[in-house]
Design an enzyme around this catalytic site. Structure first.
Site, mmCIF file in Angstrom:
data_model
loop_
_atom_site.group_PDB
_atom_site.id
_atom_site.type_symbol
_atom_site.label_atom_id
_atom_site.label_comp_id
_atom_site.label_asym_id
_atom_site.label_seq_id
_atom_site.Cartn_x
_atom_site.Cartn_y
_atom_site.Cartn_z
ATOM 1 N N ASP A 147 25.563 -60.546 137.053
ATOM 2 C CA ASP A 147 24.125 -60.298 136.945
ATOM 3 C C ASP A 147 23.530 -60.987 135.728
ATOM 4 O O ASP A 147 22.401 -61.483 135.783
ATOM 5 C CB ASP A 147 23.854 -58.787 136.888
ATOM 6 C CG ASP A 147 23.815 -58.187 138.283
ATOM 7 O OD1 ASP A 147 23.182 -58.797 139.168
ATOM 8 O OD2 ASP A 147 24.444 -57.137 138.497
ATOM 9 N N CYS A 156 33.501 -57.977 132.649
ATOM 10 C CA CYS A 156 33.960 -57.558 133.977
ATOM 11 C C CYS A 156 33.326 -58.388 135.085
ATOM 12 O O CYS A 156 33.555 -58.141 136.264
ATOM 13 C CB CYS A 156 33.716 -56.073 134.208
ATOM 14 S SG CYS A 156 31.991 -55.614 134.126
ATOM 15 N N HIS A 209 36.816 -66.452 161.438
ATOM 16 C CA HIS A 209 37.735 -65.377 161.053
ATOM 17 C C HIS A 209 39.134 -65.906 160.804
ATOM 18 O O HIS A 209 39.867 -65.395 159.982
ATOM 19 C CB HIS A 209 37.752 -64.303 162.139
ATOM 20 C CG HIS A 209 36.617 -63.343 161.982
ATOM 21 N ND1 HIS A 209 36.170 -62.546 162.985
ATOM 22 C CD2 HIS A 209 35.847 -63.069 160.907
ATOM 23 C CE1 HIS A 209 35.169 -61.807 162.547
ATOM 24 N NE2 HIS A 209 34.951 -62.113 161.294
ATOM 25 N N GLU A 237 24.252 -56.738 131.256
ATOM 26 C CA GLU A 237 24.041 -57.649 132.383
ATOM 27 C C GLU A 237 22.571 -58.005 132.557
ATOM 28 O O GLU A 237 22.206 -58.766 133.448
ATOM 29 C CB GLU A 237 24.630 -57.078 133.686
ATOM 30 C CG GLU A 237 24.242 -55.667 134.000
ATOM 31 C CD GLU A 237 24.972 -55.101 135.217
ATOM 32 O OE1 GLU A 237 25.620 -55.847 135.948
ATOM 33 O OE2 GLU A 237 24.870 -53.879 135.420
HETATM 34 C C1 PEP Z 1 28.317 -58.037 137.152
HETATM 35 O O1 PEP Z 1 27.111 -58.006 137.381
HETATM 36 O O2 PEP Z 1 28.889 -58.981 136.544
HETATM 37 C C2 PEP Z 1 29.188 -56.938 137.596
HETATM 38 C C3 PEP Z 1 30.462 -56.898 137.281
HETATM 39 O O3 PEP Z 1 28.614 -55.999 138.380
HETATM 40 P P1 PEP Z 1 28.378 -56.177 139.967
HETATM 41 O O4 PEP Z 1 29.022 -57.474 140.365
HETATM 42 O O5 PEP Z 1 28.970 -54.984 140.601
HETATM 43 O O6 PEP Z 1 26.872 -56.221 140.030
HETATM 44 MG MG MG Z 2 26.139 -56.147 138.030
#
Ligand code: PEP
Ligand code: MG
Length: 859
Positions: free
Chosen positions: A741, A788, A480, A717
């Site tokens: 993903d 993202c 921690h 994804e």
């Molecule tokens: C991803 O899969 O890149 C994504 C942004 O979604 P999560 O990480 O929430 O699965």
């Molecule tokens: Mg994802």
């Protein structure tokens, strides 16, 4: 010898007769720390002279281990008696054991439970010693252990005086049967360490039922963090929950899915780790290296960054306590309760003072400390010492040091590291109890702290103006303290060579938290060079923050939108200060986790509205619909167990299967759209039919509400969505590529897998090609594309993504200013060339070599 067993269920005494003939051995002498240290509970051991285990009293068979070597009997008073034949006999996988009862059977004293072949077992297992242990020892006020040689059934082995007041409770507990969960495989890569254990204990405490967590033939109180950690539950281990009492069914229904989903452990589904650091956190602890260079000390990288300064040794003074109580046991108990309560208030205040990006992480650590204050096992030890006339300070010190030593002796380094947390919270209470002067560390400016161990409290109260970094001889990258150091942005090294403790105060040193080293007596030139680099880095951050509100436009005039990924309102409130131009991904799961029922439409509406309002009318807010299922189930959304949850019911598939959940969420989003610039995004879309079905539902709800349409996009994804991007682009308003993903599915490597995760790199050319293909297809239809996934925050990926034509980067919030600054230093034309080259490369390492991290300066 010891005659006349008493089996009256209303008695405050419970007498256990010998389940075997043999020599009684105190449990403390059993050569297995789990039994000897009473982690399973108090009891006695028998060195058997016969081969038939019999019921020591009347009761029900509550547990029978599949390997046939252990059985648990629950008495009418609710006392649980575990009988465990031999040591390390689980490994015999049933050979040599013949159980004569089954789960749920009601037995009478002397009934045969398990027959076994003593010769066979004795030659294959560590020992034949058979343990008779009360696993809910907290229900027992006093034990009287017998000794000597006993004859089965005829003689008594122990007498229990049941805890006062327990009986009424027991009667109702007894009326209810034990509810047992399905077998649960632990998904947390690092097992049930302190934080998930604290989550489990905390939620378990909300139920009245007695709840046990079982692994193999051991079971512990699921309301005790320390006891849970003592089970040393690792990744992939199979556990079972067992509950008795009024709300047992509800407890099992709530806790089972939470265990399946990792108890909110952030290590469970991490974003890919662009920085090598995140990888080192997950890596298995390596043997500690030692340096041959007398002026270089080696440890483990705990928090990246370089620090130049002088050694300041930190030692905790011992707090002296008086053993004997001044007041009566009740007065001492009141004093202890008061000190525990005050500590709780202090920890609350500490959490409230935490600000900034990682406040949640830090708060979770101190919340786990609060949890330890409520730990029933810990308080149990303290209370029993109080009852024997010990002072509150002595009783408490004994309780927490006993538990800390237990933890420290565990094989699992991660759990052993939690001993430090226990000592920290223990000292906090002890300081209050003894009136000892709270320790104040007053290091001079430019200090590099050196200690055997620093507690989370030490770390949280560090004066950043004086302390440049720290190193400890104990602990590791997962402690921690290391987590706190990272969130405070202080370079730190853990597990440094012990000779660090002998360095005189004032020794000039360079601490490299990224490499895990401490260099002694650097030359003045070296120091000057590092100081200059650091000044440049600090200046750079100041400049980046000052310019954070400027748009991110490349040198040749190409604008890239930089937005942030958020998980709730607290994050949304930081977006604008960091220069975020909106939210590219709101993970709406935050509203759905850790609760017994789904949030209703109004609750969701209020939450989305508050976030939209925090962003203001001009910043877009992309709300991703619920992305759970399979690997992260919700209790109110039961999904049958799947062999491959990552390939099962996840994301949009769940919403289409339970349209009422999807409809409620869509209505809430449609209503919140009136308060900002809201867009909808569906996760885990693989088939065109899925997008069409979801859009049809959205349209129905929109018409019923009588509101206008809102832009609707998909996460790309699943490789199928990327390959079919041209078809999807005709029907979606935008794409956001979830590279976390997408990389996992393209490479067929679990993104949370402890060994494979380092290879799950979104810069693998196979993934880059899918991204390039997706962008091309979207642009051909006039649609925009964002990214993202984690690589949107990776400076080595940014030029390639821009070069491939990505229009929007949705980054982690703290990286927004530097990503924007980086874009302003790039040329689109050069990015395009680099991207073209990257698509022809063979490995992720080749792609990374093409774009060195612009922020890593050679020192
Ligand atoms: C991803 O899969 O890149 C994504 C942004 O979604 P999560 O990480 O929430 O699965
Ligand atoms: Mg994802």
């Amino acid at each position: 010898m010891n005659n006349a067993p008493n089996h009256d269920p209303t008695s405050v005494k419970l007498v256990l007769s010998a389940p075997l003939s043999g020599l009684l051995v105190p449990i403390e002498r059993v050569p297995d720390p789990v039994f000897a240290q009473k982690m399973v509970g108090d009891g006695i051991s028998i060195d058997p002279l016969d081969q038939c285990l019999r019921a020591p009293c009347d009761g029900d068979i509550a547990q029978l281990h599949p390997a046939g070597h252990a059985v648990t009997l629950t008495t009418p008073q609710g006392i649980e008696i575990l009988m465990h034949i031999g040591l390390d006999t689980v490994g015999l996988k049933g050979a040599g054991f013949a159980p004569r009862v089954k789960l749920g059977d009601r037995v009478r004293t002397g009934d045969t439970l398990i027959e076994f072949d003593a010769d066979f077992i004795a030659t294959r297992a560590k020992s034949l010693l058979t343990q008779i242990v009360i696993t809910n020892s907290d229900r027992v006020a006093a034990f009287t252990m017998h000794s000597g040689v006993v004859t089965t059934v005829r003689d008594v082995i122990m007498e229990l005086t049941l805890a006062g007041g327990a009986q009424a409770a027991e009667a109702s507990v007894e009326a209810a049967k034990t509810v047992i969960s399905e077998a649960i495989l632990i998904p947390n890569p690092t097992g049930l360490h302190a934080r998930p254990a604290a989550v489990l204990a905390n939620i378990a405490k909300k139920f009245k039922a007695d709840i046990r967590l079982r692994k193999d033939d051991r079971q512990v109180n699921a309301k005790s963090v320390v006891a849970i950690m003592g089970l040393e539950i690792g990744f992939g281990d199979k556990v079972v929950l067992a509950a008795r009492g009024d709300d047992a069914e509800a407890a099992i229904a709530t806790l089972t899915p939470l265990l399946w989903e990792g108890l909110g452990d952030e290590g469970y589904a991490p974003a890919p780790a662009p920085a090598s650091f995140a990888v080192s956190v997950k890596a298995a602890p390596a043997p500690r290296p030692r340096s041959d260079d007398p002026s270089l000390l080696i440890g483990a990288a705990a928090s990246p960054g370089l620090a130049v300064g002088e050694v300041f040794q930190v030692r905790h003074a011992e707090i002296l306590v008086t053993e004997t109580a001044e007041g009566d046991p009740q007065q001492e108990r009141d004093r202890l309760d008061e000190a525990v309560n005050q500590s709780r208030v202090q920890l609350e205040a500490l959490q409230a003072r935490l600000h900034g990006q990682s406040a949640a992480d830090k708060a979770a650590i101190f919340a786990a400390h609060q949890e330890l204050l409520d730990d029933p096992d810990l308080l149990d030890i303290a209370h029993s010492a109080l009852a024997k006339g010990k002072s509150a300070a002595f009783a408490w010190q004994r309780a927490f040091t006993t538990h800390a030593e237990r933890l420290a002796s565990l094989r699992n380094e991660l759990l052993a590291a939690r001993a430090n947390d226990l000592r920290d919270v223990g000292r906090r209470v002890l300081t209050l109890l003894t009136g000892a002067e709270p320790e104040r560390m007053e290091p001079p400016v430019n200090s590099i702290l050196v200690a055997e161990e620093l507690t989370p409290s030490d770390t949280a109260s560090l004066d950043r103006n004086r302390v440049r970094g720290f190193c400890t001889t104990l602990g590791g990258a997962t402690s921690h303290v290391a987590i706190l150091a990272r969130s405070l942005d202080i370079p730190a090294v853990a597990g440094i060579e012990p000779r660090a403790l002998d360095l005189p105060n004032g020794t000039p040193v360079i601490l490299d938290g990224g490499k895990g080293t401490l260099r002694l007596n650097p030359t003045p030139e070296e120091v000057a060079r590092i100081r200059r680099t650091q000044e440049r880095q600090a200046d750079r951050r100041t400049v980046e923050l000052a310019a954070a509100h400027q748009p991110a436009i490349t040198l040749d005039g190409h604008r890239v939108e930089v937005v942030g990924n958020i998980g709730g309102l607290a994050d949304a409130e930081q977006v604008s200060a960091l220069g975020g131009e909106g939210v590219g991904l709101l993970r709406s799961e935050f509203l759905f986790m850790e609760r017994a029922t789904a949030p209703n439409e109004d609750e969701q509406f209020e939450a989305y509205k508050a976030i939209a309002e925090a962003l203001g009318p001009d910043r877009p807010l992309i709300i991703r619909t619920l992305d759970v299922g399979g690997d992260k189930p919700l209790s109110y959304l039961p999904i049958p167990k799947e062999d491959n949850p990552f390939l099962g019911e996840r994301g949009l598939r769940v919403g289409l299967d339970r349209p009422e959940i999807l409809r409620t969420q869509l209505r809430a989003i449609l209503r919140a759209a009136a308060f900002g610039k809201v867009l909808i995004m569906f996760p885990m879309v693989g088939l065109l039919s899925e997008l069409r079905d979801a859009k049809a539902i959205l349209e129905e709800e929109r018409q019923q509400l009588g509101v206008g349409p809102i832009p609707t996009g998909i996460m790309v994804e699943i490789p199928a969505a990327a390959v079919m991007a041209a078809q999807f682009a005709r029907e979606a308003d935008f794409f956001s590529i979830g590279t976390n993903d997408l990389t996992q599915y393209t490479l067929a490597m679990d993104r949370g897998h402890p060994k494979l995760a380092p290879k799950v790199d979104g810069l693998n050319p196979s993934v880059l090609r899918l991204i390039a293909w997706t962008v091309q297809a979207a642009h051909a239809e006039g649609k925009w594309v964002g990214v993202c996934g984690g690589i949107a925050s990776d400076p080595q990926a940014v030029p390639l993504l821009i070069g491939m034509g990505v229009d929007e980067l949705s980054a982690s919030l703290p990286t927004i200013p530097s990503i924007k600054a980086q874009i302003r230093s790039l040329r689109l034309s050069e990015c395009r060339q680099q991207a073209q080259t990257a698509l022809t490369l063979e490995t992720a390492a080749d792609a990374r070599a093409l774009c060195p991290d612009p922020f890593t300066e050679a020192v």
